[in-house]
Design a protein around this motif. Structure first.
Motif, PDB file in Angstrom:
ATOM      1  N   SER B  74       0.819  -1.210   0.000  1.00  0.00           N
ATOM      2  CA  SER B  74       0.000   0.000   0.000  1.00  0.00           C
ATOM      3  C   SER B  74       0.847   1.252   0.000  1.00  0.00           C
ATOM      4  O   SER B  74       0.363   2.332  -0.319  1.00  0.00           O
ATOM      5  CB  SER B  74      -0.904  -0.003   1.231  1.00  0.00           C
ATOM      6  OG  SER B  74      -0.117   0.240   2.386  1.00  0.00           O
ATOM      7  N   ASP B 159      -7.395  -3.511   3.432  1.00  0.00           N
ATOM      8  CA  ASP B 159      -8.107  -2.376   2.847  1.00  0.00           C
ATOM      9  C   ASP B 159      -8.738  -1.516   3.933  1.00  0.00           C
ATOM     10  O   ASP B 159      -8.760  -0.288   3.833  1.00  0.00           O
ATOM     11  CB  ASP B 159      -9.194  -2.862   1.878  1.00  0.00           C
ATOM     12  CG  ASP B 159      -8.636  -3.137   0.491  1.00  0.00           C
ATOM     13  OD1 ASP B 159      -9.393  -3.677  -0.349  1.00  0.00           O
ATOM     14  OD2 ASP B 159      -7.461  -2.824   0.249  1.00  0.00           O
ATOM     15  N   ILE B 171      -5.942  -1.258  -2.347  1.00  0.00           N
ATOM     16  CA  ILE B 171      -5.971  -2.024  -3.593  1.00  0.00           C
ATOM     17  C   ILE B 171      -5.880  -3.522  -3.356  1.00  0.00           C
ATOM     18  O   ILE B 171      -5.753  -4.289  -4.309  1.00  0.00           O
ATOM     19  CB  ILE B 171      -4.811  -1.600  -4.528  1.00  0.00           C
ATOM     20  CG1 ILE B 171      -3.469  -1.820  -3.837  1.00  0.00           C
ATOM     21  CG2 ILE B 171      -4.980  -0.165  -4.969  1.00  0.00           C
ATOM     22  CD1 ILE B 171      -2.304  -1.767  -4.811  1.00  0.00           C
ATOM     23  N   THR B 174      -8.232  -5.633  -5.416  1.00  0.00           N
ATOM     24  CA  THR B 174      -8.349  -5.403  -6.854  1.00  0.00           C
ATOM     25  C   THR B 174      -7.898  -6.636  -7.619  1.00  0.00           C
ATOM     26  O   THR B 174      -7.271  -7.540  -7.073  1.00  0.00           O
ATOM     27  CB  THR B 174      -7.497  -4.195  -7.288  1.00  0.00           C
ATOM     28  OG1 THR B 174      -6.145  -4.381  -6.865  1.00  0.00           O
ATOM     29  CG2 THR B 174      -8.037  -2.922  -6.678  1.00  0.00           C
ATOM     30  N   TYR B 193      -4.755  -9.178  -7.356  1.00  0.00           N
ATOM     31  CA  TYR B 193      -3.675  -8.261  -7.711  1.00  0.00           C
ATOM     32  C   TYR B 193      -2.307  -8.787  -7.294  1.00  0.00           C
ATOM     33  O   TYR B 193      -1.283  -8.360  -7.823  1.00  0.00           O
ATOM     34  CB  TYR B 193      -3.921  -6.892  -7.069  1.00  0.00           C
ATOM     35  CG  TYR B 193      -3.342  -6.757  -5.674  1.00  0.00           C
ATOM     36  CD1 TYR B 193      -3.828  -7.513  -4.615  1.00  0.00           C
ATOM     37  CD2 TYR B 193      -2.290  -5.884  -5.425  1.00  0.00           C
ATOM     38  CE1 TYR B 193      -3.289  -7.404  -3.355  1.00  0.00           C
ATOM     39  CE2 TYR B 193      -1.749  -5.744  -4.163  1.00  0.00           C
ATOM     40  CZ  TYR B 193      -2.248  -6.511  -3.130  1.00  0.00           C
ATOM     41  OH  TYR B 193      -1.707  -6.401  -1.870  1.00  0.00           O
ATOM     42  N   SER B 392      -2.512   0.602 -11.127  1.00  0.00           N
ATOM     43  CA  SER B 392      -3.423   0.289 -10.038  1.00  0.00           C
ATOM     44  C   SER B 392      -4.354   1.486  -9.843  1.00  0.00           C
ATOM     45  O   SER B 392      -3.999   2.605 -10.201  1.00  0.00           O
ATOM     46  CB  SER B 392      -2.641   0.037  -8.756  1.00  0.00           C
ATOM     47  OG  SER B 392      -1.883   1.189  -8.415  1.00  0.00           O
ATOM     48  N   ASP B 394      -4.968   3.190  -7.305  1.00  0.00           N
ATOM     49  CA  ASP B 394      -4.431   4.245  -6.455  1.00  0.00           C
ATOM     50  C   ASP B 394      -3.271   4.977  -7.123  1.00  0.00           C
ATOM     51  O   ASP B 394      -2.690   5.880  -6.539  1.00  0.00           O
ATOM     52  CB  ASP B 394      -4.007   3.691  -5.083  1.00  0.00           C
ATOM     53  CG  ASP B 394      -2.861   2.687  -5.178  1.00  0.00           C
ATOM     54  OD1 ASP B 394      -2.406   2.386  -6.303  1.00  0.00           O
ATOM     55  OD2 ASP B 394      -2.422   2.197  -4.126  1.00  0.00           O
ATOM     56  N   TRP B 435      -5.287  -3.765 -14.946  1.00  0.00           N
ATOM     57  CA  TRP B 435      -5.659  -3.672 -13.535  1.00  0.00           C
ATOM     58  C   TRP B 435      -7.093  -3.179 -13.434  1.00  0.00           C
ATOM     59  O   TRP B 435      -7.481  -2.234 -14.110  1.00  0.00           O
ATOM     60  CB  TRP B 435      -4.718  -2.691 -12.829  1.00  0.00           C
ATOM     61  CG  TRP B 435      -4.481  -3.008 -11.398  1.00  0.00           C
ATOM     62  CD1 TRP B 435      -5.429  -3.283 -10.454  1.00  0.00           C
ATOM     63  CD2 TRP B 435      -3.225  -3.056 -10.719  1.00  0.00           C
ATOM     64  NE1 TRP B 435      -4.824  -3.506  -9.247  1.00  0.00           N
ATOM     65  CE2 TRP B 435      -3.473  -3.370  -9.377  1.00  0.00           C
ATOM     66  CE3 TRP B 435      -1.904  -2.855 -11.133  1.00  0.00           C
ATOM     67  CZ2 TRP B 435      -2.452  -3.498  -8.430  1.00  0.00           C
ATOM     68  CZ3 TRP B 435      -0.899  -2.975 -10.201  1.00  0.00           C
ATOM     69  CH2 TRP B 435      -1.180  -3.300  -8.855  1.00  0.00           C
ATOM     70  N   THR B 438     -11.349  -0.621  -9.677  1.00  0.00           N
ATOM     71  CA  THR B 438     -11.531  -0.439  -8.231  1.00  0.00           C
ATOM     72  C   THR B 438     -11.085  -1.716  -7.526  1.00  0.00           C
ATOM     73  O   THR B 438     -11.027  -2.764  -8.117  1.00  0.00           O
ATOM     74  CB  THR B 438     -12.992  -0.212  -7.858  1.00  0.00           C
ATOM     75  OG1 THR B 438     -13.780  -1.257  -8.394  1.00  0.00           O
ATOM     76  CG2 THR B 438     -13.498   1.114  -8.372  1.00  0.00           C
TER      77      THR B 438
END
Lengths: 361, 438
Positions: B74, B159, B171, B174, B193, B392, B394, B435, B438
Motif C-alpha cells: 500500500s 483495505d 488495492i 483489486t 492483484y 493500479s 491508487d 488492472w 476499483t
C-alpha cells in the motif's frame, strides 16, 4: 542590538510558520495519493466520487430492444453463433456503402470446420454463407482536426447468418425465457458508484472498549467469474489449425520473411512469392490467407499494425504479379502466434514472417 | 537564556523546517516518485501472527503473511519485523495498558493481531487494531466465511486499515485481467492483484487478446477472432460468461478501452486502409472517427477526466505517444526521446502516462511522462522486453509484462520502479495485464 533582536524575532516567526506548514503538508502527503491532475483533491476522505466523472444512467441501452430479432436464442457467443448481432459492423446496411470487395477480399469463406459449440463460450460458427464483409465506404473528406460523425449503423443485419437452433449443451441458451436477451445494460454503475459502495462498506472501524462484541462481516466463497474450462471447442480449433498447416505445406506454399521493423519484400521473398503466385494462377479456385507475424520485440499492440503491413505487402506483390485479389485474404496476428519461442535472433527471424494457409472455399 | 542563544535556538528550529518544506514542495514530484513516500513518512505497523487452533494454524500464519504483504504494497505502512524490535508477544491482553504504551517505545505505531478459528464449516477471523496515535484499541471486525476465502479476509482487513489511515480504499481486493497461453492458444484470465487465485475466463482455443475492464468491473472488453481470420471486439460479462460483439469492422479491431464514465468505447480499426482511432457511443451506438492520418493510430488511453486520450501514432515515422482531446481535436505529440514510444497508459490519478520506450540499446522498457510532456523518466531497467503497462487504481503501482526471466511473465512495481515483484508462475506466456478500476 535591536537589529539582532528583530532578526531573531523574524526567524522565530518564520520557524513557527514553517513548522506549522510542514505539519500540514506532511499530513497532506499522507492523506492524498498523488497530486491530482486538473482536478481538486477529494475534500472528504472517502468521497472519491468528487474526483470522478459523472454517474452513468443506469438504464439499459435504449435503442437496442426494438431492433432485436425475435426468436433469437440468447446466451453464448455473440455474432454468428446465437445471440446478438455486432453492434457496429461493416456488413450491409451502412450508409453510402457499395457492395464491393475493394480493399479487402470478398465474402468470407464459410468454414467447413465442424466447430462444435459446447458450454457457455460458443466458438465461431460460420454456418451458411456469410454476407459480404466489406462495404467500402468512401470516407467523407475530413481535414485535420475535424471529426467525422457517422450515422448510427443499424443494429441488425438481416443477411447475417443465423445459426440454426442447434441444441447446445448446458448453455445459457437453453434456459427458457431468456430469448432475445438485450445487450448489456452496460455499465449500470460508473466506477465512482462502485467505489463509493466499497468505501461505505469500509467505514466500519469503530473505537470501543474492550469486551464489546465485534461487528461481524460475512465474506462469501465462490467467485464472481463464471466457470469455464477448455472444452471440445478448444480441441477442435487446435485440430483445424493443424489441418490447415498441413494443406499449405502440401501445396508447397512458402513463407516469406522480413527484416526487423520492416515490411519490405526482399529479393528472396520475391522469389518465393513468384512461386506462390504461380500456384494461385494455376489454381484459380484456390484461396489463401496470408498471415502477418512479428517477433516478440516491440509492443504487442503496435505489432498488429506491423503484422498487417507485412501481410498487405505480400498481398500487394502477389496482385502485382497478376494474382486475382479475390484469392488472397490477409490477417494480422502481431506477435501472438509465434512460430518458435526462443529469444535468439534465429527464432526472431523465423517469427517475422508472412505465412500462407490454404483456405477452403 | 541569552538573546544570542535564543536567536540560535530559533534559527536552528526554522532551518530544518524550511529545508523539509522545500524538499516536500519543490521536489514533491521527486519525493513522490522515489519511494512513493520515504520510509520516515510511512506508518510503522506490526502484525502479530493470528492465533489459531491446530487445524487452522496454517491459515493463521498465511493470513498474517498476506496481510503484511498487502500493507507493504500500500506504501502507507512500513511493516516492522516485530522480533527485531524486541516484541515477543503471542497473546495480547486488551486490558494491558502498559503493554500498549510500550509499543511506541519500540517504534510500533499500529499493532494488528487477532485470532482465527474454525467453526463447523467456516473460518472466523477476529481482528483487532491498536492505534498508537490515538492510544486506543480500535476494535476491528469479525470476518466469517468458508476457508477458501482466507486470503480475501486478509485483503479486506488490509483495505480497512488503508482506508482508516488515508481515506482511500486500498488495492488489496483489486484484480488483474490478463492473457495466458494454453497450448498455443491465448485466453483471458483474471487473478488477484498479488497473482493468486487465477480464474480462466475464456477457452476458445485461438486468440483472445488485449482485455480491458468496464468501469463497473462487470465486463471485460477484448479483441477476438471470428473464423480465425476476422478480428472483432467482444464484451464478456464475467459473472455469466455471456458475450456481445461490440465492433466488427474490416481489418484490425484492436486496443479497445472504455472511457472512465463508460459512455464511450475507444478502439483502433484499419477499415479505412490504415489504423485509426474511433469511439463507439455505448448508448447510441454512434461511431465517430477521431484520427485522420495516413499513418497508424492505435492504443488509445483515456485521461481520468475522460476529456483527453493518449495514443500511439507513427505519423512521425516510428511509433510515438500523442495526446488529443476526446473529440479528436488538439492533437499534440508528447514523446520526443527515442525512436519508438508506444502503448500509453494514463494513470487514474492523472499525474503520469506510462508507456513503452525503446532505449538506445534497443531495449523495450517502461517509461513515464507527464501529460504536459515536461517530465519523463525511465522506471524499469535491466534485460527483457517490457510491454503493456497498466495502473493500479491508487496510481501507485504499475503492472506490466516482461521477458526478463526468459518467458513472458507479469510483474508489478511501484511507480518509481522499486519493489518489482513477479506475479505469474509456470506456464509459457503471460501478457496484456489490465488492472481493475476499483
Amino acid at each position: 542590538m535591536f537589529r539582532r533582536y528583530l532578526t531573531s524575532c523574524l526567524l522565530a516567526a518564520m520557524g513557527l510558520v514553517l513548522v506549522g506548514v510542514m505539519g500540514c503538508s506532511k499530513k497532506g502527503v499522507q492523506a492524498t495519493a498523488e497530486t491530482e491532475y486538473s482536478e481538486p483533491a477529494p475534500a472528504v476522505p472517502g468521497s472519491e466520487a468528487a474526483g470522478k466523472a459523472t454517474v452513468v444512467d443506469g438504464s439499459d441501452a435504449p435503442g437496442i430492444a426494438e431492433h432485436q430479432l425475435a426468436g433469437r436464442t440468447s446466451g453464448g457467443f455473440g455474432e454468428g453463433a446465437s445471440g446478438q448481432d455486432p453492434i457496429i459492423s461493416s456488413e450491409l446496411g451502412m450508409p453510402g456503402s457499395s457492395v464491393g470487395t475493394e480493399g479487402r477480399p470478398g465474402p468470407d469463406v464459410a468454414q467447413p470446420a465442424q466447430e462444435p459449440l459446447a458450454g457457455r463460450d460458443l466458438g465461431e460458427s460460420d454456418r451458411g454463407p456469410t454476407p459480404v464483409e466489406e462495404a467500402v465506404e468512401s470516407p467523407s473528406p475530413v481535414t485535420g482536426g475535424e471529426v467525422v460523425v457517422e450515422e448510427p449503423l443499424p443494429l441488425v443485419d438481416l443477411n447475417e447468418s443465423i445459426a440454426e437452433a442447434t441444441p447446445r449443451e448446458e448453455s445459457l441458451a437453453s434456459e427458457p425465457g431468456r430469448e432475445a436477451r438485450v445487450p448489456p445494460p452496460l455499465l449500470s454503475r460508473s466506477s465512482s458508484e462502485a467505489e463509493q459502495e466499497r468505501v461505505e462498506s469500509l467505514e466500519s472501524f469503530e473505537t470501543i472498549e474492550a469486551g464489546h462484541p465485534l461487528t461481524e462481516e460475512r465474506i462469501e466463497g465462490g467467485t464472481l467469474i463464471a466457470k469455464v474450462e477448455p472444452s471440445t471447442v478448444f480441441e477442435s480449433q487446435v485440430e483445424t489449425l493443424k489441418q490447415e498447416q498441413l494443406a499449405a505445406a502440401q501445396e508447397g506454399l512458402k513463407d516469406v520473411f522480413f527484416a526487423f521493423d520492416s515490411w519490405r519484400i526482399s529479393d528472396e521473398a520475391k522469389e518465393a512469392l513468384r512461386r506462390d503466385a504461380a500456384w494461385l494462377e494455376a489454381n484459380p479456385s484456390g484461396r489463401v490467407l496470408v498471415e502477418g507475424h512479428c517477433d516478440e520485440r516491440g509492443t504487442s499492440a503496435y505489432n498488429f499494425v506491423l503484422g498487417e503491413k507485412r501481410a498487405e505487402a505480400v498481398r500487394n506483390y502477389l496482385i502485382e504479379l497478376g494474382v486475382n485479389q479475390q484469392q488472397v485474404k490477409i490477417v494480422s496476428y502481431g506477435e501472438e502466434r509465434p512460430f518458435c519461442s526462443g529469444q535468439t535472433e534465429v527464432c526472431y527471424q523465423l517469427n517475422r514472417r508472412g505465412h500462407f494457409t490454404v483456405r477452403a472455399r | 537564556m541569552t538573546r544570542t542563544s535564543l536567536f540560535i535556538l530559533l534559527a536552528s528550529l526554522s532551518l530544518p523546517g524550511a529545508a523539509l518544506v522545500g524538499a516536500l514542495e519543490s521536489g514533491a514530484a521527486d519525493v513522490y516518485l522515489k519511494a512513493t513516500r520515504p520510509d520516515f513518512q510511512k506508518i510503522p505497523v506490526g502484525v502479530l501472527e493470528f492465533l489459531s487452533q491446530s487445524e487452522a494454524r496454517w491459515s493463521g500464519m498465511r493470513l498474517a503473511e498476506v496481510l503484511k504483504a498487502d500493507l507493504r504494497r500500500s506504501q502507507i505502512f512500513s511493516v516492522l519485523d516485530l522480533q527485531k524490535v524486541g516484541l515477543r508477544v503471542h497473546k495480547v491482553d486488551l486490558s494491558d495498558t502498559s503493554f500498549f504504551q510500550s509499543l511506541a517505545g519500540n517504534g510500533v505505531s499500529v499493532l494488528v493481531w487477532g485470532s482465527l478459528d474454525t467453526t463447523q464449516e467456516d473460518l472466523r477471523l477476529d481482528a483487532y487494531v491498536y492505534d498508537g496515535g490515538s492510544n486506543e484499541v480500535v476494535v476491528g471486525k469479525r470476518y466469517v466465511g468458508p476457508s477458501s476465502v482466507v486470503r480475501q479476509m486478509a485483503h479486506r482487513l488490509a483495505d480497512e486499515l488503508v482506508f482508516r489511515y488515508t481515506g482511500e480504499p486500498g488495492i488489496s481486493r483489486t484484480k488483474i485481467a490478463y492473457v495466458a497461453e494454453q497450448r498455443g492458444a491465448r485466453e483471458l484470465y483474471v487473478m488477484d492483484y498479488d497473482g493468486h487465485e487465477p480464474r480462466q475466463v475464456t477457452a476458445d482455443g485461438f486468440l483472445n487478446l488485449m482485455p480491458q475492464w468496464s468501469p463497473d468491473q462487470r465486463f471485460l472488453v477484448f479483441t477476438s477472432y471470428r473464423g480465425r481470420s476476422k478480428q472483432h471486439i467482444v464484451l464478456i460479462e464475467l459473472a455469466t460468461g455471456e458475450r456481445w460483439t461490440m465492433v466488427s469492422l474490416d481489418g484490425l479491431n484492436i486496443t479497445p478501452t472504455f472511457s472512465p464514465d463508460g459512455a464511450s468505447l475507444a478502439f483502433s480499426s484499419s477499415r479505412d486502409g490504415d489504423a485509426e482511432i474511433y469511439t463507439l457511443d455505448t448508448t447510441t451506438k454512434a461511431l465517430q472517427r477521431l484520427t485522420n492520418n495516413p499513418a497508424g493510430e492505435l492504443s488509445p488511453s483515456w485521461s481520468p477526466t475522460g476529456r483527453e486520450i493518449a495514443f500511439t501514432s507513427d505519423r512521425g515515422g516510428g511509433p510515438q505517444v500523442y495526446v488529443m482531446s476526446a473529440d479528436g481535436s488538439n492533437v499534440r505529440r508528447l514523446t520526443f526521446q527515442g525512436d519508438y514510444n508506444a502503448s500509453p497508459a494514463w494513470s487514474p490519478r492523472g499525474r503520469w502516462i506510462a508507456y513503452v520506450c525503446r532505449t538506445e540499446k534497443k531495449e523495450y522498457k517502461i517509461c513515464l511522462i507527464s501529460p504536459d510532456g515536461q517530465e519523463h523518466r525511465q522506471i524499469s531497467t535491466g534485460p527483457g522486453v517490457e510491454d503493456s503497462p497498466s495502473w493500479s487504481p491508487d496510481g501507485r503501482h504499475v503492472v506490466f509484462s516482461s521477458t526478463l526471466d526468459g518467458r513472458t511473465h507479469l510483474y508489478m512495481m511501484n511507480v518509481d520502479g522499486t519493489d518489482r515483484e513477479r506475479l505469474t508462475v509456470g506456464g509459457s506466456h503471460y501478457g496484456s495485464p489490465a488492472w481493475s478500476p476499483t
